[in-house]
Structure formats: structure tokens, C-alpha cells
Scaffold this motif. Structure first.
Motif, PDB file in Angstrom:
ATOM      1  N   GLN A 229       0.838  -1.205   0.000  1.00 40.80           N
ATOM      2  CA  GLN A 229       0.000   0.000   0.000  1.00 40.80           C
ATOM      3  C   GLN A 229       0.873   1.255   0.000  1.00 40.80           C
ATOM      4  O   GLN A 229       0.615   2.202  -0.743  1.00 40.80           O
ATOM      5  CB  GLN A 229      -0.924   0.012   1.228  1.00 40.80           C
ATOM      6  CG  GLN A 229      -2.149  -0.861   1.048  1.00 40.80           C
ATOM      7  CD  GLN A 229      -2.992  -0.888   2.308  1.00 40.80           C
ATOM      8  OE1 GLN A 229      -2.691  -1.596   3.254  1.00 40.80           O
ATOM      9  NE2 GLN A 229      -4.049  -0.117   2.331  1.00 40.80           N
ATOM     10  N   GLY A 230       1.921   1.229   0.827  1.00 42.73           N
ATOM     11  CA  GLY A 230       2.849   2.364   0.873  1.00 42.73           C
ATOM     12  C   GLY A 230       3.500   2.588  -0.482  1.00 42.73           C
ATOM     13  O   GLY A 230       3.670   3.729  -0.938  1.00 42.73           O
ATOM     14  N   TYR A 233       1.057   4.352  -2.729  1.00 38.92           N
ATOM     15  CA  TYR A 233       0.966   5.793  -2.399  1.00 38.92           C
ATOM     16  C   TYR A 233       2.155   6.532  -3.008  1.00 38.92           C
ATOM     17  O   TYR A 233       2.003   7.600  -3.601  1.00 38.92           O
ATOM     18  CB  TYR A 233       0.999   6.027  -0.880  1.00 38.92           C
ATOM     19  CG  TYR A 233      -0.261   5.636  -0.133  1.00 38.92           C
ATOM     20  CD1 TYR A 233      -1.506   6.132  -0.516  1.00 38.92           C
ATOM     21  CD2 TYR A 233      -0.203   4.808   0.969  1.00 38.92           C
ATOM     22  CE1 TYR A 233      -2.655   5.777   0.189  1.00 38.92           C
ATOM     23  CE2 TYR A 233      -1.351   4.439   1.668  1.00 38.92           C
ATOM     24  CZ  TYR A 233      -2.570   4.931   1.273  1.00 38.92           C
ATOM     25  OH  TYR A 233      -3.691   4.580   1.957  1.00 38.92           O
ATOM     26  N   SER A 234       3.358   5.964  -2.843  1.00 39.47           N
ATOM     27  CA  SER A 234       4.560   6.633  -3.375  1.00 39.47           C
ATOM     28  C   SER A 234       4.485   6.726  -4.897  1.00 39.47           C
ATOM     29  O   SER A 234       4.867   7.739  -5.488  1.00 39.47           O
ATOM     30  CB  SER A 234       5.827   5.857  -3.005  1.00 39.47           C
ATOM     31  OG  SER A 234       5.884   5.660  -1.639  1.00 39.47           O
ATOM     32  N   ALA A 236       1.775   6.896  -6.685  1.00 43.12           N
ATOM     33  CA  ALA A 236       0.806   7.944  -7.029  1.00 43.12           C
ATOM     34  C   ALA A 236       1.442   9.325  -6.873  1.00 43.12           C
ATOM     35  O   ALA A 236       1.283  10.186  -7.750  1.00 43.12           O
ATOM     36  CB  ALA A 236      -0.433   7.812  -6.140  1.00 43.12           C
ATOM     37  N   ASP A 237       2.199   9.511  -5.794  1.00 42.96           N
ATOM     38  CA  ASP A 237       2.877  10.810  -5.584  1.00 42.96           C
ATOM     39  C   ASP A 237       3.801  11.114  -6.752  1.00 42.96           C
ATOM     40  O   ASP A 237       3.850  12.237  -7.259  1.00 42.96           O
ATOM     41  CB  ASP A 237       3.738  10.769  -4.306  1.00 42.96           C
ATOM     42  CG  ASP A 237       2.898  10.967  -3.063  1.00 42.96           C
ATOM     43  OD1 ASP A 237       1.699  11.272  -3.203  1.00 42.96           O
ATOM     44  OD2 ASP A 237       3.439  10.787  -1.958  1.00 42.96           O
ATOM     45  N   GLN A 306      -7.272   1.244  -4.006  1.00 43.19           N
ATOM     46  CA  GLN A 306      -7.679   2.314  -3.088  1.00 43.19           C
ATOM     47  C   GLN A 306      -6.510   3.243  -2.782  1.00 43.19           C
ATOM     48  O   GLN A 306      -6.674   4.475  -2.739  1.00 43.19           O
ATOM     49  CB  GLN A 306      -8.240   1.710  -1.783  1.00 43.19           C
ATOM     50  CG  GLN A 306      -8.904   2.723  -0.877  1.00 43.19           C
ATOM     51  CD  GLN A 306     -10.077   3.447  -1.557  1.00 43.19           C
ATOM     52  OE1 GLN A 306     -10.974   2.797  -2.084  1.00 43.19           O
ATOM     53  NE2 GLN A 306     -10.047   4.779  -1.583  1.00 43.19           N
ATOM     54  N   ALA A 307      -5.322   2.659  -2.586  1.00 41.31           N
ATOM     55  CA  ALA A 307      -4.138   3.491  -2.300  1.00 41.31           C
ATOM     56  C   ALA A 307      -3.851   4.408  -3.497  1.00 41.31           C
ATOM     57  O   ALA A 307      -3.525   5.583  -3.318  1.00 41.31           O
ATOM     58  CB  ALA A 307      -2.926   2.602  -1.998  1.00 41.31           C
ATOM     59  N   ALA A 308      -3.987   3.873  -4.703  1.00 40.42           N
ATOM     60  CA  ALA A 308      -3.747   4.700  -5.897  1.00 40.42           C
ATOM     61  C   ALA A 308      -4.785   5.824  -5.977  1.00 40.42           C
ATOM     62  O   ALA A 308      -4.448   6.980  -6.269  1.00 40.42           O
ATOM     63  CB  ALA A 308      -3.805   3.828  -7.151  1.00 40.42           C
ATOM     64  N   ASP A 310      -6.479   7.112  -3.420  1.00 42.61           N
ATOM     65  CA  ASP A 310      -6.193   8.062  -2.330  1.00 42.61           C
ATOM     66  C   ASP A 310      -5.055   8.995  -2.721  1.00 42.61           C
ATOM     67  O   ASP A 310      -4.992  10.136  -2.269  1.00 42.61           O
ATOM     68  CB  ASP A 310      -5.817   7.323  -1.038  1.00 42.61           C
ATOM     69  CG  ASP A 310      -7.014   6.581  -0.445  1.00 42.61           C
ATOM     70  OD1 ASP A 310      -8.151   6.821  -0.889  1.00 42.61           O
ATOM     71  OD2 ASP A 310      -6.795   5.726   0.454  1.00 42.61           O
ATOM     72  N   GLY A 311      -4.137   8.491  -3.557  1.00 42.50           N
ATOM     73  CA  GLY A 311      -3.007   9.311  -4.011  1.00 42.50           C
ATOM     74  C   GLY A 311      -3.374  10.190  -5.207  1.00 42.50           C
ATOM     75  O   GLY A 311      -2.500  10.845  -5.768  1.00 42.50           O
TER      76      GLY A 311
END
Ligand SMILES: C[S@@+](CC[C@H](N)C(=O)[O-])C[C@H]1O[C@@H](n2cnc3c(N)ncnc32)[C@H](O)[C@@H]1O
Length: 389
Positions: A229-230, A233-234, A236-237, A306-308, A310-311
Motif C-alpha cells: 500500500q505504501g 501511495y509513493s 501515485a505521488d 484504493q491506495a492509488a 487516495d493518491g
């Protein structure tokens, strides 16, 4: 377990890794989370499974992957890549490139199609695999290696069987609530043992993502996926920063075995999906010969999507590997070899069958595509199952 006996040098390396892990457990008052055990077993410098010299992939290794089975996998991905990089930038970034075979097949096919790739960046935690990639890809000057995700990137990102290689956390439901399963030292056995502890804040937040966790039976053991998940997120950032900087969209394709959350956390899947691979034997014992075997868990694709989201990325598509490869034209690619040429055709047809058969990799493996400012080809959308996530 009746598994092939390792070479004495391999046994010695495993014993050193065991001592290193035991020392870390001792430093942490006798307990480390399973995710840390898995991280050390796979990626500890010199002795971790991916850091050390084991063959790992292919027939002489411990497991095989789609790019090792047939070049048609990479050729099919290249067709999708050609469409996607035309909408973004002529750049591809591959995470966890293994032997380099997928990069080789994608770049060869794109070259044959006359599609220019300015840069093909590889990020891999394994220095040992990087050396193999450098050798295999020596004739592709556009390939570069990076140690870390850049701050900003626009283009196409791919990862085959990378998310499953990221450390997972184990949680178990008890009569008094969810506990986190960690690793201690088994003094009598000179090995490791399981120790459960009440979940801390982080593990509690991860358990809260399990659909209907309250209804699952006591004794239910499963994985949650903080590292993957982390990573999403990274990612996506990085792609969002690329969009701000270059005004260009991006797409990221991840192929792996796994399920949407509602299927991952089924009542009946009471022992999770953690699996180890040693010389093509699959077994559930992660403490067996650390550093000499792969340890993996299935991917929760809902959590990844979901993580993507959220990002700030969009969910572009989600399909079975079979649906994706058929839409990408793997059938036509196979027919470039005439069925009359049985000696060449049959092995390729068998390989494609392995990738798309529902009884083999076709249904268990999924393809998740996230990104922004991208239109997926209508053929890919026909097989879309995003609604299941
Ligand atoms: C199961 S292998 C798959 C190799 C290759 N993609 C294939 O399909 O044959 C997993 C790979 O992911 C890499 N890996 C795991 N976590 C990673 C991360 N966070 N960033 C980059 N590579 C990673 C490992 O080093 C290894 O090369």
C-alpha cells in the motif's frame, strides 16, 4: 518436509542469515513483526533471498513467472505499452525486473513495431538480479537503472509479480480481538517461533480495512499489506508530481496473483495466502531455510486500487490476466508462428495456454491499471472487472 537438499555453501549462508535475524529479534526484546522477518529473509544485504546468489527464477530456480514462460507475454504487453506511451511520454519504468526478460521482450517488440522508447528505467531491490539484467539488456542503450523512485515521472510504469514480493503483516483473530503475529526465537530448536501480540495502532488500522472483519471466525489468520500500500501511495505521488511538472498523464500496470478484498478475506480462507517457493515446491513454512526460498503472499487488489485513488490517480482497468492478454492480442501474436510448423508452434501454444487457462494463471493472476489522463483501448475495457474491486 521432503525438499531437495541445498548445497553446503547455501546452507552456510542461510545459517548466517538466521543468526542475523535472531540478533535483530534479541535487540528488539524477543519479538519482531512478521513483515520485518520477511523483509530480512528476502532483502537483507548479501544473505537475503533476492540479494544472494540463488538462481530464483526459471526452470533451474525456485519458481517461474510469465516472462520466463514465453516472450509472447512481453510482446502482448508491448502492444498495450505502445498505445499508452503514445498518450504520455516515450518512457517506461519497470519495478522488480527479475532476470530482465520482460524488459528484453517489450523493447524487442516495440523496436519491431518501430515504437521509440527514449528511456527504460529499472528499479530493483536485488543487486544480484540487477547484474543479470545488465548482462541481458546490454544491447539496449535506453535501459538505465535507478536505486529509488524519482520525485516526478511521466510515462508507463509496469511491475510483474512485484507486489506479491513486498513484506506483509500477519494478523490473527482471537476470542479477545485481533492480534499481530510476529516472530521470536525458539531457543530449543535454534530456529524461530510465532508470538502473537495485541495489535498496535498501525495494525489496528490495517485490520479495519478488512471487509466484515467482525464476522470472520476465531482463529482466522490472514495478511494485510502495508508495504505494498505504501508503495502504491509513493507511486501515485511520483506520477502526480510528473503531471504537475510536465503536464503529462501516466499509466501503471501491475500484474500479480491475488483477489479483490471481498474474495481475499473469505470466511473459508482461514489460513491466509502466505506461500514459500523452493525449487518448484510450494509450502507454507516461512522459517524453513531463510534466504534460500521465496516468501510471497497474494495481493489485495482492492487495497492497491484504493491506495492509488487516495493518491489522486484514477482506476483505469482491472481484468483477469487471461482477459487482459486476449485483449492485448496474444492470440494474434501466437499465430505469427504457423500451426503447420508444429515443432515451433506447439511449445508456444502450450506456453500461452499456461498464461490464459483458468486452471493455471489465467484467472488467479490479475491486471490492475491505474493512472491519469489516459484512455484505455476499447478492447481492454471490454474485459474490465473494476466493479469487483
Ligand atoms: C517475484 S520477482 C519477479 C521478477 C520479474 N518481474 C518476473 O516477472 O520475472 C520479484 C521482484 O521484485 C523485486 N522487488 C520487490 N520489492 C521491490 C520494490 N519495492 N521495488 C523494486 N523492486 C522490488 C525483487 O527484487 C524481484 O526482482
Amino acid at each position: 518436509m521432503q525438499l531437495p537438499e541445498p548445497h553446503p555453501d547455501a546452507l552456510a549462508a542461510s545459517s548466517q542469515l538466521r543468526q542475523l535475524i535472531a540478533a535483530e529479534i534479541a535487540q528488539h526484546s524477543g519479538w519482531i513483526p512478521f513483515s520485518r522477518f520477511m523483509e530480512l529473509a528476502l532483502y537483507a544485504p548479501t544473505f537475503g533471498y533476492y540479494s544472494g546468489g540463488a538462481q530464483k527464477l526459471g526452470r533451474d530456480g525456485d519458481f517461474t513467472t510469465a516472462p520466463e514462460i514465453t516472450p509472447l507475454f512481453g510482446a502482448a504487453l508491448a502492444r498495450v505499452a505502445a498505445d499508452l506511451i503514445a498518450q504520455t511520454a516515450p518512457q517506461i519504468m519497470e519495478f522488480g525486473a527479475g532476470s530482465g526478460k520482460l524488459a528484453f521482450d517489450i523493447l524487442s517488440e516495440l523496436g519491431a513495431m518501430g515504437v521509440h522508447v527514449e528511456q527504460y528505467t529499472i528499479l530493483d531491490l536485488s543487486g544480484e538480479l540487477r547484474a543479470r539484467q545488465e548482462h541481458l539488456l546490454r544491447d539496449f542503450p535506453q535501459v538505465v537503472w535507478q536505486q529509488q523512485m524519482p520525485h516526478a515521472y511521466s510515462g508507463l510504469v509496469i511491475g510483474n509479480e512485484v507486489l506479491d514480493a513486498m513484506p506483509v503483516e500477519l494478523v490473527v483473530k482471537t476470542a479477545t480481538g485481533w492480534q499481530q503475529r510476529g516472530v521470536g526465537i525458539d531457543v530449543g530448536d535454534n530456529g524461530f517461533c510465532w508470538i502473537d501480540r495485541p495489535c498496535g495502532m498501525e495494525a489496528t488500522a490495517l485490520v479495519a480495512q478488512i471487509p466484515q472483519a467482525d464476522a470472520l471466525p476465531i482463529g482466522y489468520l490472514t495478511e494485510v499489506h502495508p508495504a505494498a500500500q505504501g508503495f502504491m501511495y509513493s507511486l501515485a505521488d511520483m506520477l502526480q508530481a510528473g503531471h504537475r511538472l510536465h503536464g503529462q498523464g501516466s499509466a501503471a500496470i501491475f500484474i500479480d496473483y491475488g483477489f479483490p478484498a471481498a474474495e481475499f478475506y473469505l470466511d473459508q480462507r482461514t489460513q491466509g495466502t502466505l506461500m514459500c517457493h523452493y525449487r518448484h515446491h510450494a509450502h507454507p513454512e516461512p522459517f524453513y531455510l531463510p534466504g534460500l526460498q521465496d516468501i510471497t503472499a497474494h495481493v489485495d487488489f482492492t487495497a492497491m486500487a484504493q491506495a492509488a485513488l487516495d493518491g489522486g490517480l484514477e482506476l483505469l482497468g482491472y481484468a483477469s490476466q487471461a482477459g487482459f492478454l486476449m485483449a492485448a492480442g496474444i492470440g494474434e501474436l501466437l499465430l505469427r508462428t504457423s500451426p503447420d510448423d508444429a515443432m515451433r508452434y506447439l511449445p508456444q501454444a502450450n506456453a500461452v495456454q499456461k498464461l490464459i487457462s483458468p486452471a493455471e494463471m489465467g484467472e488467479l493472476f490479475k491486471v490492475l491499471i491505474v493512472g491519469r489522463d489516459i484512455d484505455l483501448a476499447p478492447a481492454l475495457l471490454r474485459n474490465d472487472r473494476s466493479h469487483r474491486l
